[in-house]
Design an enzyme around this catalytic site. Sequence first.
Site, mmCIF file in Angstrom:
data_model
loop_
_atom_site.group_PDB
_atom_site.id
_atom_site.type_symbol
_atom_site.label_atom_id
_atom_site.label_comp_id
_atom_site.label_asym_id
_atom_site.label_seq_id
_atom_site.Cartn_x
_atom_site.Cartn_y
_atom_site.Cartn_z
ATOM 1 N N LYS B 76 0.898 -1.087 0.098
ATOM 2 C CA LYS B 76 -0.099 -0.042 0.044
ATOM 3 C C LYS B 76 0.805 1.205 -0.055
ATOM 4 O O LYS B 76 2.054 1.289 0.602
ATOM 5 C CB LYS B 76 -0.909 -0.264 1.174
ATOM 6 C CG LYS B 76 -1.970 0.942 1.377
ATOM 7 C CD LYS B 76 -2.670 0.398 2.773
ATOM 8 C CE LYS B 76 -3.625 1.514 3.027
ATOM 9 N NZ LYS B 76 -4.604 1.221 4.268
ATOM 10 N N SER B 151 -9.888 1.029 3.452
ATOM 11 C CA SER B 151 -9.024 1.929 2.546
ATOM 12 C C SER B 151 -7.663 1.162 1.815
ATOM 13 O O SER B 151 -7.212 1.970 0.987
ATOM 14 C CB SER B 151 -8.292 3.076 3.425
ATOM 15 O OG SER B 151 -7.281 2.400 4.327
ATOM 16 N N SER B 175 -9.464 -1.496 7.272
ATOM 17 C CA SER B 175 -8.923 -1.397 6.119
ATOM 18 C C SER B 175 -8.449 -2.475 5.514
ATOM 19 O O SER B 175 -8.057 -2.497 4.076
ATOM 20 C CB SER B 175 -8.206 -0.111 6.237
ATOM 21 O OG SER B 175 -8.962 1.073 6.151
#
Lengths: 92, 492
Positions: B76, B151, B175
């Site tokens: 990420k 997320s 997330s």
Amino acid sequence: MDIDVKKVAMLSRIRLTDDEATELGPQLANIIGYVEQLSEVNTDGVEPTAHPHDAAMPLRANIVTNVNRREELQASSPKIESGLYVVPKVIE
Amino acid sequence: MPFSSLSDIQNRLNSGQTTAVEVAQLYLDRILAFNDKLNAFVHLDAADVLAQAEASDAYRAKHGARALEGLPIAVKDIFCTQDGPTRCCSNILEDFHAPYDAHVISQLKEAGAILVGKTNMDEFAMGSSNETSAFGPCCNPWDTDRIPGGSSGGSAAAVAAALTPAALGTDTGGSIRQPAALTGITGLKPTYGRVSRRGIIAFASSLDQAGPMTRNVKDTAMITAAIVGHDAADATSVADAPIIDWLAACEAQDMKGLKIGKPKEYFIDGMDAEVRQTVEDALKKCQDLGAEIIDISLPHTEYAVAAYYVIAPSEASANLSRYDSVRFGHRCDNPEDLLDMYTRSRDEGFGSEVKRRILTGAFTLSSGYYDAYYLKAQKVRTLIQQDFIQAFEQVDVIATPTSPISAFKLGEKTDDPLTMYLSDIYTIAVNLAGLPGLSQPCGFAQNLPVGLQWIGPAWREETIISAASAYEFATDWSTQHPAEFNANGGES
């Protein structure tokens, strides 16, 4: 709840445009209105939790472990001069 | 090969059937072929990936294989990496290059993994749909008109479409688990303090935790084993965390004697009926495997979202004060004075969801409101944690839906922030209590993946990994993948 959005924005050092303030005001009031349900919960005698495991802040010996990497560390700065961070004039 | 698990790829590498370079090339080809459809990757340096793979093959030839030798893992955009940009999908970090690797990045490198680029995410991890990214939304491989969750949406989509066999995400309020559920993959949020947070761009420091997103449970265990451990340079990394044999925990094939708690607050009328049925069916399967399902109550569950949306924004407003446009980050043109520079740079650099959270946090921490909101939320947090402690006196693990709904359409919830916040209703309490949580696929609703969430006691990840392994062994949900991405970038 009436929230002074411009004041909260200034506390956050964010300059909202008028349009943003108009949009954010009701949204913020909505969010705060939602979280207000916390007041229903009886928390008499309950300790607050700041860290999930209630851990004490660990201490370490104060020993220098890093080398001087000024240029690399400053490479992402918007404005550098002679190894110094440059900002608008603060003192007249 | 593209939809192979990490451990299958490892077997092929170990037996000499393939090389790290071949594996890397296969996934690079797939990223080139499919990323335009998904927007899962926001940064990729193909030459660097191949160079890492060549170095890995050379290392293997000379010294033998390390734990993740030659295995591609995407990360990420929230993880600091010395190579390439680290932008947290925010315009305020448009030109940022981290001067060091996050601790977990160093650990992956030391284990021989190949780092394949940065994945899309909600800006500063603030979102549940990946729609707040400065690089535009990421799409769900099962239906590209829908969100992948957030997320860590880019990591989830990339694994689900086999643009990488595995990825790292972070989980502050769900997330990792929510996007894993909505894209039909497996994801683990370890116990808070298990994985170092150093070099992971901070959102809410008492909640943030990194973890793997993979095709199956064993792959999750393999990566977790490589990234856990005390980091003296992270004050929130716990020094005496109980050690787990992560791979041994994956060998469970039944649930004989396992007591599974089913909290009534997680099976409610407001949730999607088909999602509910799918999770109920999964629990029946667990019963067939020998588990005992015990009805339990976590009475403060209904206050978790409210407590979270005080605590997380409060911590965020403090953490994000570092974006002052002095040491790094976007600076506005021609600032008149220092205040003008701070306020205009931050207005230009942050997206609207990030501003909303900073303002919410600044308000709940501000003079006159601190006790009523922040302190109160921290006390409710204690009660939520106690609910779990009491439940675990009665049961070994807790099973719930990961999300009350399947993946929604892009743009469907962007007009009403509060509705978006409520989509995290089943994942948030786990972060508030600091517990481990794992999501694994357990079927489909509206032809979209549904996630089964396992919650374990603190430091007892082996309990949920074993339960998930047994469920996976008895079902085939983990082997299903979106047909649109079957076409191959290389060998099959």
